[in-house]
Design a protein around this motif. Structure first.
Motif, mmCIF file in Angstrom:
data_model
loop_
_atom_site.group_PDB
_atom_site.id
_atom_site.type_symbol
_atom_site.label_atom_id
_atom_site.label_comp_id
_atom_site.label_asym_id
_atom_site.label_seq_id
_atom_site.Cartn_x
_atom_site.Cartn_y
_atom_site.Cartn_z
ATOM 1 N N UNK A 4 81.852 26.627 20.283
ATOM 2 C CA UNK A 4 82.528 27.531 19.303
ATOM 3 C C UNK A 4 83.270 26.439 17.710
ATOM 4 N N UNK A 5 83.252 26.369 16.591
ATOM 5 C CA UNK A 5 83.610 24.579 16.205
ATOM 6 C C UNK A 5 85.011 25.489 15.522
ATOM 7 N N UNK A 6 85.737 24.856 15.730
ATOM 8 C CA UNK A 6 87.393 25.410 15.137
ATOM 9 C C UNK A 6 88.407 24.347 15.204
ATOM 10 N N UNK A 7 89.525 24.826 14.021
ATOM 11 C CA UNK A 7 90.223 23.498 13.222
ATOM 12 C C UNK A 7 91.496 23.645 14.001
ATOM 13 N N UNK A 8 92.577 22.781 14.541
ATOM 14 C CA UNK A 8 94.147 22.986 15.273
ATOM 15 C C UNK A 8 94.905 23.194 13.869
ATOM 16 N N UNK B 279 88.251 38.446 25.948
ATOM 17 C CA UNK B 279 88.585 37.869 26.204
ATOM 18 C C UNK B 279 89.188 36.511 25.183
ATOM 19 N N UNK B 280 90.281 36.906 25.157
ATOM 20 C CA UNK B 280 91.109 35.213 24.158
ATOM 21 C C UNK B 280 90.471 34.187 25.174
ATOM 22 N N UNK B 281 90.607 34.310 27.076
ATOM 23 C CA UNK B 281 90.504 33.222 27.396
ATOM 24 C C UNK B 281 89.584 32.816 26.745
ATOM 25 N N UNK B 282 88.429 33.894 26.940
ATOM 26 C CA UNK B 282 86.708 33.462 26.666
ATOM 27 C C UNK B 282 86.613 32.885 25.092
ATOM 28 N N UNK B 283 87.108 32.874 24.267
ATOM 29 C CA UNK B 283 87.349 31.967 23.354
ATOM 30 C C UNK B 283 87.506 31.215 23.577
ATOM 31 N N UNK B 284 88.537 30.506 24.109
ATOM 32 C CA UNK B 284 89.331 29.096 23.919
ATOM 33 C C UNK B 284 88.396 28.413 24.894
ATOM 34 N N UNK C 35 80.831 30.859 11.960
ATOM 35 C CA UNK C 35 80.506 30.235 12.778
ATOM 36 C C UNK C 35 80.970 30.897 14.302
ATOM 37 N N UNK C 36 81.393 31.971 14.326
ATOM 38 C CA UNK C 36 81.279 33.318 15.142
ATOM 39 C C UNK C 36 79.946 34.072 14.828
ATOM 40 N N UNK C 37 80.242 34.277 13.975
ATOM 41 C CA UNK C 37 78.215 35.320 13.530
ATOM 42 C C UNK C 37 77.200 34.694 14.010
ATOM 43 N N UNK C 38 77.121 33.354 13.440
ATOM 44 C CA UNK C 38 76.192 32.480 13.663
ATOM 45 C C UNK C 38 75.295 32.157 15.561
#
Length: 74
Positions: A40-44, A27-32, A55-58
């Motif tokens: 999981x690194x991310x930029x805003x 779910x999207x909530x799991x990703x959040x 990063x997702x594949x790693x």
């Protein structure tokens, strides 16, 4: 998380939270949760997040576990 040689930002593919959820089949909530916990690194960007595709594949590769059945076989 393992960092490989830095790629120019023009070559980095960023995914939305919905796209990451589809790739991971969660779910999207799991990703959040993964983003906010730092797993999981991310930029805003404004009010949304973008996650580097690599990063997702790693993350999936590093957290892959074999099923119990396959480890019990000789």
């Amino acid at each position: 998380m393992r960092r490989e040689a830095a790629r120019p930002l023009s070559e980095v593919v960023f995914l939305t939270v919905a796209e990451v959820a589809a790739v991971m089949r969660v779910s999207r909530m799991t990703v959040y949760r993964l983003v906010h916990s730092g797993h999981l690194p991310a930029i805003r960007v404004g009010r949304s997040f973008r996650v580097p595709e690599q990063a997702v594949h790693e993350y999936l590769r590093e957290n892959f576990t074999e099923s119990i059945e396959s480890t019990d076989r000789p």
